[in-house]
Design a protein around this motif. Structure first.
Motif, PDB file in Angstrom:
ATOM      1  N   GLU A   1       0.412   6.759   2.256  1.00  0.00           N
ATOM      2  CA  GLU A   1      -0.311   5.045   2.515  1.00  0.00           C
ATOM      3  C   GLU A   1      -1.235   4.991   1.573  1.00  0.00           C
ATOM      4  N   LEU A   2      -2.041   3.820   1.014  1.00  0.00           N
ATOM      5  CA  LEU A   2      -3.132   3.891   0.543  1.00  0.00           C
ATOM      6  C   LEU A   2      -3.733   2.885   1.596  1.00  0.00           C
ATOM      7  N   SER A   3      -4.936   3.308   1.601  1.00  0.00           N
ATOM      8  CA  SER A   3      -5.823   1.716   2.390  1.00  0.00           C
ATOM      9  C   SER A   3      -6.347   1.125   1.905  1.00  0.00           C
TER      10      SER A   3
ATOM     11  N   ASP B   1      -9.135  10.629  -2.263  1.00  0.00           N
ATOM     12  CA  ASP B   1      -9.752   9.527  -1.364  1.00  0.00           C
ATOM     13  C   ASP B   1      -9.087   8.509  -1.644  1.00  0.00           C
ATOM     14  N   GLY B   2      -8.826   7.606  -0.871  1.00  0.00           N
ATOM     15  CA  GLY B   2      -8.285   6.109  -0.257  1.00  0.00           C
ATOM     16  C   GLY B   2      -6.724   6.415  -0.069  1.00  0.00           C
ATOM     17  N   VAL B   3      -6.559   7.807   0.582  1.00  0.00           N
ATOM     18  CA  VAL B   3      -4.639   7.882   0.830  1.00  0.00           C
ATOM     19  C   VAL B   3      -4.642   7.907   2.655  1.00  0.00           C
ATOM     20  N   LYS B   4      -4.230   7.116   3.408  1.00  0.00           N
ATOM     21  CA  LYS B   4      -4.372   6.529   4.765  1.00  0.00           C
ATOM     22  C   LYS B   4      -3.015   7.531   4.657  1.00  0.00           C
ATOM     23  N   SER B   5      -2.563   8.268   4.604  1.00  0.00           N
ATOM     24  CA  SER B   5      -1.792   9.156   5.320  1.00  0.00           C
ATOM     25  C   SER B   5      -0.738   9.634   4.285  1.00  0.00           C
TER      26      SER B   5
ATOM     27  N   THR C   1      -3.384  14.828   0.507  1.00  0.00           N
ATOM     28  CA  THR C   1      -3.911  14.430   1.508  1.00  0.00           C
ATOM     29  C   THR C   1      -5.469  14.655   0.842  1.00  0.00           C
TER      30      THR C   1
ATOM     31  N   THR D   1       0.720  -1.138   0.031  1.00  0.00           N
ATOM     32  CA  THR D   1       0.159  -0.257   0.020  1.00  0.00           C
ATOM     33  C   THR D   1       0.897   1.490   0.170  1.00  0.00           C
TER      34      THR D   1
END
Length: 318
Positions: A146-148, A107-111, A104, A78
């Motif tokens: 980091e993606l979800s 959509d789908g971006v975790k960090s 940021t 990810t």
């Protein structure tokens, strides 16, 4: 009338008569006492021990490499890296901040984390030397994302499209792609370990085959006497297989303990490296259970090889 000559004395340990209900048992015990006590060559347990130790080490190495590969793939599946390549330090900093803002909001971006320039300089210090900064050398701005979900080609294309307007020239890469050559090398080492296990298994079977043939050749006359006394081929084979089982089990246990000790020592050495890459290559409980089956499989292989060898030898003789 002449007195009939006395009957010849039966060989020591051979029952001349047996009760009907104990006839088979008597012949089997007699056959066991007729054969010499040591029928297999004495080095065989040590040969098997050495071979089993090699199999344990090779199998443990292959399993550790598999775990290492799986851990690395999971950790980087990810992860995405975004590089902002710009010679002008001020413009590079502005575009890096703009890239962080765009990422940021996706959509789908975790960090999202922009790697500090000092950290990048420390990583490049072995190649660029000490005290090198972004103003002296055009070091790209690096952003860890980091993606979800998994960083596939569609996700990479979506991030590139979002950055194209605000940050021209930004480069987006899946971090797992950087380690593809490493994954290939680890896979090759796993196949090498599997090949070594197969070769050692063949060597173990060959050692047992030679030892059993030599033992049978040394006791050939005794086997012929046993056959004349009524022993069946199965009873004769059981007598030989008993020694095979004893010596193969001894060698397998010694080899398994030696190999497990070597694996444990190697694991301690790699653990002392305190590296995230090597940390994923530890052996799990299931791996140790697989390793524990190796001595059992070795004993079964030795018994099967000895049984086939004796059956062929008895077929040629009887």
């Amino acid at each position: 009338m002449s007195t009939p000559p006395p009957l010849a004395a039966a060989p020591e340990g051979v029952e001349t008569e047996a009760a009907p209900e104990a006839g088979v048992t008597g012949r089997r015990r007699s056959a066991a006492r007729l054969l010499p006590p040591a029928r297999l060559a004495s080095p065989i347990p040590w040969v098997i021990a050495i071979l089993i130790a090699l199999v344990v080490i090779a199998a443990a190495g292959g399993l550790a490499l598999r775990n290492l590969t799986a851990t690395a793939r999971a950790d980087l599946a990810t992860a995405v890296s975004v590089q902002v390549i710009e010679p002008n330090p001020d413009l590079r900093a502005a575009r890096g901040a703009a890239a962080v803002k765009v990422l940021t909001a996706l959509d789908g971006v975790k960090s999202v984390r922009q790697v500090p320039e000092a950290e990048l300089a420390a990583m490049l210090e072995p190649w660029l030397g000490e005290g090198v900064s972004g103003s002296e050398v055009p070091i790209p701005a690096l952003i860890d994302v980091e993606l979800s979900g998994k960083a596939g080609p569609q996700q990479i294309a979506r991030i590139e499209a979002a950055l194209a307007a605000e940050v021209p020239g930004a480069r987006v890469d899946a971090q797992g792609d950087f380690l593809r050559p490493v994954y290939g090398a680890l896979a090759a080492l796993q196949w090498l370990a599997l090949g070594l296990v197969a070769l050692v298994a063949l060597a173990t079977a060959a050692a047992v085959w030679l030892a059993t043939r030599n033992a049978f050749a040394g006791a050939r006359e005794t086997v012929e006497i046993m056959h004349l006394l009524g022993a069946t081929a199965r009873q004769i084979a059981v007598v030989f297989l008993r020694d095979v089982l004893r010596e193969a089990a001894l060698g397998a246990v010694l080899g398994a303990l030696t190999g497990a000790g070597a694996v444990w020592l190697l694991g301690q050495q790699f653990a002392a490296l305190d590296s995230g890459m090597t940390g994923g290559g530890t052996l799990l409980l299931g791996d140790w259970l697989v390793i524990a089956t190796i001595p059992v499989a070795a004993v079964m292989l030795a018994l099967a090889t000895a049984r086939i060898t004796i059956a062929l030898a008895l077929k040629d003789m009887l």
